[in-house]
Design a protein around this motif. Sequence first.
Motif, PDB file in Angstrom:
ATOM      1  N   VAL A  79       0.840  -1.193   0.000  1.00  0.00           N
ATOM      2  CA  VAL A  79       0.000   0.000   0.000  1.00  0.00           C
ATOM      3  C   VAL A  79       0.878   1.247   0.000  1.00  0.00           C
ATOM      4  O   VAL A  79       1.620   1.494   0.952  1.00  0.00           O
ATOM      5  CB  VAL A  79      -0.941   0.023   1.222  1.00  0.00           C
ATOM      6  N   ASP A  80       0.780   2.013  -1.078  1.00  0.00           N
ATOM      7  CA  ASP A  80       1.461   3.304  -1.156  1.00  0.00           C
ATOM      8  C   ASP A  80       0.529   4.343  -0.561  1.00  0.00           C
ATOM      9  O   ASP A  80      -0.398   4.813  -1.215  1.00  0.00           O
ATOM     10  CB  ASP A  80       1.798   3.647  -2.604  1.00  0.00           C
ATOM     11  N   GLY A  81       0.766   4.663   0.697  1.00  0.00           N
ATOM     12  CA  GLY A  81      -0.014   5.681   1.389  1.00  0.00           C
ATOM     13  C   GLY A  81       0.663   7.035   1.348  1.00  0.00           C
ATOM     14  O   GLY A  81       0.331   7.922   2.142  1.00  0.00           O
ATOM     15  N   GLY A  82       1.618   7.201   0.424  1.00  0.00           N
ATOM     16  CA  GLY A  82       2.304   8.478   0.283  1.00  0.00           C
ATOM     17  C   GLY A  82       3.207   8.815   1.454  1.00  0.00           C
ATOM     18  O   GLY A  82       3.663   9.949   1.583  1.00  0.00           O
ATOM     19  N   GLY A  83       3.460   7.846   2.325  1.00  0.00           N
ATOM     20  CA  GLY A  83       4.297   8.101   3.493  1.00  0.00           C
ATOM     21  C   GLY A  83       3.603   8.953   4.544  1.00  0.00           C
ATOM     22  O   GLY A  83       4.238   9.448   5.471  1.00  0.00           O
ATOM     23  N   SER A  84       2.293   9.112   4.412  1.00  0.00           N
ATOM     24  CA  SER A  84       1.542   9.960   5.333  1.00  0.00           C
ATOM     25  C   SER A  84       1.589   9.414   6.752  1.00  0.00           C
ATOM     26  O   SER A  84       1.395   8.222   6.978  1.00  0.00           O
ATOM     27  CB  SER A  84       0.076  10.064   4.892  1.00  0.00           C
ATOM     28  N   MET A  85       1.819  10.305   7.688  1.00  0.00           N
ATOM     29  CA  MET A  85       1.831   9.959   9.107  1.00  0.00           C
ATOM     30  C   MET A  85       0.574  10.498   9.792  1.00  0.00           C
ATOM     31  O   MET A  85       0.471  10.475  11.012  1.00  0.00           O
ATOM     32  CB  MET A  85       3.091  10.531   9.775  1.00  0.00           C
ATOM     33  N   ARG A  86      -0.389  10.978   9.009  1.00  0.00           N
ATOM     34  CA  ARG A  86      -1.590  11.607   9.568  1.00  0.00           C
ATOM     35  C   ARG A  86      -2.621  10.613  10.084  1.00  0.00           C
ATOM     36  O   ARG A  86      -3.353  10.919  11.024  1.00  0.00           O
ATOM     37  CB  ARG A  86      -2.232  12.521   8.531  1.00  0.00           C
ATOM     38  N   SER A  87      -2.750   9.456   9.435  1.00  0.00           N
ATOM     39  CA  SER A  87      -3.770   8.501   9.865  1.00  0.00           C
ATOM     40  C   SER A  87      -3.319   7.084   9.548  1.00  0.00           C
ATOM     41  O   SER A  87      -2.466   6.874   8.684  1.00  0.00           O
ATOM     42  CB  SER A  87      -5.114   8.801   9.196  1.00  0.00           C
ATOM     43  N   ALA A  88      -3.921   6.123  10.243  1.00  0.00           N
ATOM     44  CA  ALA A  88      -3.561   4.719  10.071  1.00  0.00           C
ATOM     45  C   ALA A  88      -4.334   4.105   8.912  1.00  0.00           C
ATOM     46  O   ALA A  88      -5.539   4.324   8.769  1.00  0.00           O
ATOM     47  CB  ALA A  88      -3.862   3.947  11.351  1.00  0.00           C
ATOM     48  N   LEU A  89      -3.631   3.318   8.110  1.00  0.00           N
ATOM     49  CA  LEU A  89      -4.264   2.628   6.991  1.00  0.00           C
ATOM     50  C   LEU A  89      -4.646   1.196   7.334  1.00  0.00           C
ATOM     51  O   LEU A  89      -5.455   0.586   6.638  1.00  0.00           O
ATOM     52  CB  LEU A  89      -3.339   2.655   5.770  1.00  0.00           C
ATOM     53  N   VAL A  90      -4.071   0.648   8.400  1.00  0.00           N
ATOM     54  CA  VAL A  90      -4.402  -0.708   8.875  1.00  0.00           C
ATOM     55  C   VAL A  90      -4.457  -0.677  10.395  1.00  0.00           C
ATOM     56  O   VAL A  90      -3.605  -0.062  11.037  1.00  0.00           O
ATOM     57  CB  VAL A  90      -3.344  -1.745   8.409  1.00  0.00           C
ATOM     58  N   GLY A  91      -5.470  -1.342  10.923  1.00  0.00           N
ATOM     59  CA  GLY A  91      -5.582  -1.551  12.363  1.00  0.00           C
ATOM     60  C   GLY A  91      -5.788  -3.029  12.629  1.00  0.00           C
ATOM     61  O   GLY A  91      -5.666  -3.857  11.717  1.00  0.00           O
ATOM     62  N   ASP A  92      -6.108  -3.371  13.861  1.00  0.00           N
ATOM     63  CA  ASP A  92      -6.233  -4.786  14.207  1.00  0.00           C
ATOM     64  C   ASP A  92      -7.328  -5.498  13.425  1.00  0.00           C
ATOM     65  O   ASP A  92      -7.174  -6.649  13.032  1.00  0.00           O
ATOM     66  CB  ASP A  92      -6.430  -4.969  15.714  1.00  0.00           C
ATOM     67  N   LYS A  93      -8.446  -4.827  13.149  1.00  0.00           N
ATOM     68  CA  LYS A  93      -9.541  -5.477  12.402  1.00  0.00           C
ATOM     69  C   LYS A  93      -9.120  -5.818  10.980  1.00  0.00           C
ATOM     70  O   LYS A  93      -9.421  -6.906  10.475  1.00  0.00           O
ATOM     71  CB  LYS A  93     -10.784  -4.593  12.409  1.00  0.00           C
ATOM     72  N   LEU A  94      -8.417  -4.900  10.312  1.00  0.00           N
ATOM     73  CA  LEU A  94      -7.980  -5.175   8.940  1.00  0.00           C
ATOM     74  C   LEU A  94      -6.848  -6.197   8.913  1.00  0.00           C
ATOM     75  O   LEU A  94      -6.800  -7.052   8.016  1.00  0.00           O
ATOM     76  CB  LEU A  94      -7.564  -3.887   8.233  1.00  0.00           C
ATOM     77  N   ALA A  95      -5.951  -6.136   9.889  1.00  0.00           N
ATOM     78  CA  ALA A  95      -4.886  -7.145   9.958  1.00  0.00           C
ATOM     79  C   ALA A  95      -5.499  -8.534  10.173  1.00  0.00           C
ATOM     80  O   ALA A  95      -5.070  -9.514   9.550  1.00  0.00           O
ATOM     81  CB  ALA A  95      -3.904  -6.809  11.080  1.00  0.00           C
ATOM     82  N   ARG A  96      -6.521  -8.622  11.003  1.00  0.00           N
ATOM     83  CA  ARG A  96      -7.195  -9.898  11.238  1.00  0.00           C
ATOM     84  C   ARG A  96      -7.864 -10.391   9.955  1.00  0.00           C
ATOM     85  O   ARG A  96      -7.813 -11.580   9.629  1.00  0.00           O
ATOM     86  CB  ARG A  96      -8.225  -9.754  12.357  1.00  0.00           C
ATOM     87  N   LEU A  97      -8.491  -9.488   9.207  1.00  0.00           N
ATOM     88  CA  LEU A  97      -9.081  -9.860   7.916  1.00  0.00           C
ATOM     89  C   LEU A  97      -8.015 -10.432   6.985  1.00  0.00           C
ATOM     90  O   LEU A  97      -8.235 -11.459   6.337  1.00  0.00           O
ATOM     91  CB  LEU A  97      -9.707  -8.633   7.233  1.00  0.00           C
TER      92      LEU A  97
END
Length: 159
Positions: free
Chosen positions: A63-81
């Motif tokens: 995932v190219d999130g542009g290196g943004s440190m403003r918000s999370a692109l993955v959390g525990d729910k998505l990692a579990r998925l």
Amino acid sequence: MNFSTADLYDAHEHETQVALPGFRNYGKRHKFHGAITTLKVHDDNSLVRSALEKQGGGHVLVVDGGGSMRSALVGDKLARLGRDNGWAGAIIYGCIRDSEVICDMEFGLQALGTTPRRSVKGGAGQRDIPVTFHGVTFHPGAFVYADMDGIVVSATNWL
């Protein structure tokens, strides 16, 4: 999994790209590899969820999130998925959250850092395009190998 990125680089130096340092391991699986599936998003994890909800077949979501440190692109729910749907792991050029929970999951996850802030849900972004960050171009269908030493990319599957 019996490989090391250092050994792969030594054996295939002229066939590899090596990502610049800066990624940290967050999942319990510190060593993972697979065919690449790509996303390009900006502070919006809707496409990340959409991808991880599908069967991964051992692929690695890059995932190219542009290196943004403003918000999370993955959390525990998505990692579990991702784990439950057969993804080998994910490499996030941006942040994740829920790192204390993710560290106990049998899932490969590397990212630049963490933040408690969740992303927006607008559905914006692109899928299955070449993405470039940290000195490497990740092509959909190429192969990525990640461990504690770093990230190596090749057009060839060595494992």
